[in-house]
Design an enzyme around this catalytic site. Sequence first.
Site, PDB file in Angstrom:
ATOM      1  N   GLU A 174       3.394   5.726  -4.358  1.00 22.84           N
ATOM      2  CA  GLU A 174       2.223   5.273  -3.925  1.00 22.84           C
ATOM      3  C   GLU A 174       0.876   5.739  -4.719  1.00 22.84           C
ATOM      4  OE1 GLU A 174       2.027   3.522   0.167  1.00 22.84           O
ATOM      5  OE2 GLU A 174       4.025   4.524   0.423  1.00 22.84           O
TER       6      GLU A 174
HETATM    7  C1  HEC Z   1       0.724   1.073  -3.049  1.00 27.70           C
HETATM    8  C2  HEC Z   1       0.443   0.472  -1.784  1.00 27.70           C
HETATM    9  C3  HEC Z   1      -0.243   0.927  -0.920  1.00 27.70           C
HETATM   10  C4  HEC Z   1      -1.359   1.769  -0.888  1.00 27.70           C
HETATM   11  C5  HEC Z   1      -2.017   2.479  -1.990  1.00 27.70           C
HETATM   12  C6  HEC Z   1      -1.689   2.305   0.523  1.00 27.70           C
HETATM   13  N1  HEC Z   1      -0.867   1.707   1.327  1.00 27.70           N
HETATM   14 FE1  HEC Z   1      -1.042   1.590   3.474  1.00 27.70          FE
HETATM   15  N2  HEC Z   1       0.760   0.655   3.534  1.00 27.70           N
HETATM   16  C7  HEC Z   1       1.545   0.239   2.406  1.00 27.70           C
HETATM   17  C8  HEC Z   1       2.813  -0.286   2.688  1.00 27.70           C
HETATM   18  C9  HEC Z   1       3.695  -0.846   2.145  1.00 27.70           C
HETATM   19  C10 HEC Z   1       2.729  -0.151   4.052  1.00 27.70           C
HETATM   20  C11 HEC Z   1       4.012  -0.484   5.166  1.00 27.70           C
HETATM   21  C12 HEC Z   1       4.980   0.793   4.577  1.00 27.70           C
HETATM   22  C13 HEC Z   1       6.162   0.909   5.758  1.00 27.70           C
HETATM   23  O1  HEC Z   1       5.984   0.480   6.854  1.00 27.70           O
HETATM   24  O2  HEC Z   1       7.009   1.222   5.730  1.00 27.70           O
HETATM   25  C14 HEC Z   1       1.575   0.347   4.567  1.00 27.70           C
HETATM   26  C15 HEC Z   1       1.158   0.805   5.957  1.00 27.70           C
HETATM   27  C16 HEC Z   1      -0.116   1.502   6.268  1.00 27.70           C
HETATM   28  C17 HEC Z   1      -0.582   1.634   7.779  1.00 27.70           C
HETATM   29  C18 HEC Z   1       0.305   1.143   8.768  1.00 27.70           C
HETATM   30  C19 HEC Z   1      -0.275  -0.003   9.467  1.00 27.70           C
HETATM   31  C20 HEC Z   1       0.474  -0.635  10.843  1.00 27.70           C
HETATM   32  O3  HEC Z   1       0.384  -1.764  11.307  1.00 27.70           O
HETATM   33  O4  HEC Z   1       1.554  -0.059  10.923  1.00 27.70           O
HETATM   34  C21 HEC Z   1      -1.688   1.948   7.509  1.00 27.70           C
HETATM   35  C22 HEC Z   1      -2.795   2.347   8.719  1.00 27.70           C
HETATM   36  C23 HEC Z   1      -2.424   1.968   6.211  1.00 27.70           C
HETATM   37  N3  HEC Z   1      -1.396   1.720   5.525  1.00 27.70           N
HETATM   38  C24 HEC Z   1      -3.142   2.544   5.588  1.00 27.70           C
HETATM   39  C25 HEC Z   1      -3.578   3.086   4.328  1.00 27.70           C
HETATM   40  C26 HEC Z   1      -4.614   4.110   3.852  1.00 27.70           C
HETATM   41  C27 HEC Z   1      -5.511   4.527   5.031  1.00 27.70           C
HETATM   42  C28 HEC Z   1      -4.477   4.082   2.702  1.00 27.70           C
HETATM   43  C29 HEC Z   1      -5.138   5.043   1.346  1.00 27.70           C
HETATM   44  C30 HEC Z   1      -5.028   6.449   2.003  1.00 27.70           C
HETATM   45  C31 HEC Z   1      -3.174   3.170   2.246  1.00 27.70           C
HETATM   46  N4  HEC Z   1      -2.397   2.520   3.269  1.00 27.70           N
HETATM   47  C32 HEC Z   1      -2.841   3.354   1.086  1.00 27.70           C
HETATM   48  C33 HEC Z   1       1.057   0.066   1.085  1.00 27.70           C
HETATM   49  C34 HEC Z   1      -0.169   0.908   0.563  1.00 27.70           C
END
Ligand code: HEC
Length: 396
Positions: A174
């Site tokens: 990521e």
């Molecule tokens: C490359 C793409 C990507 C980036 C960059 C990213 N995310 Fe995500 N995020 C995802 C994905 C895909 C999931 C789900 C993964 C899983 O459930 O296994 C996720 C899940 C989440 C969740 C969980 C939400 C839930 O309903 O359970 C949160 C909160 C979140 N991200 C916040 C962030 C934050 C804050 C950052 C920066 C620090 C960030 N993400 C950076 C792709 C990304």
Amino acid sequence: MSEKNIILKSSISGILLAFLLLFFLPESRTAGYENVPRLNPNCPPGFKRNADNECIAQSLYMQYDSPNNKGVGGLQTGLPEIRDGFSPQEIDLGRYLFFDPVLSGSGTISCATCHDPKKGFSDGLPTSIGHNGQQLKRAAPSLWNVAFLKKLFWDGRASTLEEQLKGPLFSEEEMNNTPESLLKTLNEIQEYRAFFAEAFPKRRAEDRIELNEVYRAIAAFQSSLLSLNSKYDRYAHGYHEALNEKEIEGMNVFRSFIARCAECHTPPLFTNQQFAVIGTPEPDGLPLDPGAEIPFNDKTLRGAFKVPSLRNIAKTAPYMHSGNFSTLRETVEFYTKGRGHAVPEDEDIILHWHIWDPQLSDYELDRLVDFLNTLTDETFMPRIPERLPSGLKPSI
Ligand code: HEC
Ligand code: HEC
């Protein structure tokens, strides 16, 4: 004084002023951070600041005293407990960090790259694209109302926002950063030093930025993303004209004991925050995603996912953990194609007992979609920073 003289005098003073600025401004920027912009001292809309400078969430639902872990979510059921109490400055600092690609190893990916405000804080892709174009295994969930969630990720492997965000920050797939290099980068940016000193006033201004402060600020910002004023909400609070007839029909199908949607997607959050095996398909050729089986080390949870909230669902296509359904119509139709119809033959997973064969008509499926479209509310959309302390462009 002649006109010529005035022009001469004012241009001399203009040059003088420019010199003064040139020599003194950079100086005062570093000493005591006087000239950097200040963080917003006010809470975002939807929150009220108390005497301790904490932002406390306000919603009509908080006046209803039937908590949503009981019953199936009548119209005036209360909300689950919310994570609030952050200061306005912590929230505002988190807003800058959330959009800043400086947080990634390559300096090109921010949280907003995969959680774009214009796409319901999701990314519009079946599964997200990370560092160096790597394709992730799951879809990016929306972040609206994430402050209410007890378990995070589709498989529930994190319990707090702080724990969750270490995932994307430090995963090679990521944002591909490391704790050491993240801290080094941030501490080299004077404006971030100033912002952190303002957001965390208990420490000394010369102290270095720490990881737990970075985590807390981003958690604070995410916790401010409230969406509780949709057409549905106005209806639930007693303005019955807020929904039209078709939308009300859709709501009744949603709440019926035939479709049973509300038993998992329980109002007012539209999730009961549990895990359920419903048997959604993977894209062609991919094996079953074991979901919550892995983090909970529990075979009965094979193929289980966290019941997602359906708020702002119209904004976050494609749908499901695999992003395998491109429209809401396709998604609701899944539920009426027969129990387990998409489960691979060699898999023996334990489907939830509410997943059955409701035999919904096309008309009912259309009404369900009408109803899901009433759950949109983006009135508290945060502003994307025009400029970032890193000097980079907000990456979305
Ligand atoms: C490359 C793409 C990507 C980036 C960059 C990213 N995310 Fe995500 N995020 C995802 C994905 C895909 C999931 C789900 C993964 C899983 O459930 O296994 C996720 C899940 C989440 C969740 C969980 C939400 C839930 O309903 O359970 C949160 C909160 C979140 N991200 C916040 C962030 C934050 C804050 C950052 C920066 C620090 C960030 N993400 C950076 C792709 C990304
Ligand atoms: C047994 C609990 C359960 C019932 C009943 C249920 N759902 Fe779901 N729903 C889930 C789970 C779990 C997911 C996520 C599954 C996945 O990602 O593979 C989901 C996903 C969804 C999504 C996609 C959400 C997103 O963010 O991608 C929609 C839309 C949805 N459900 C609507 C409905 C409707 C409409 C009904 C009634 C016909 C219904 N659900 C009944 C548990 C349930």
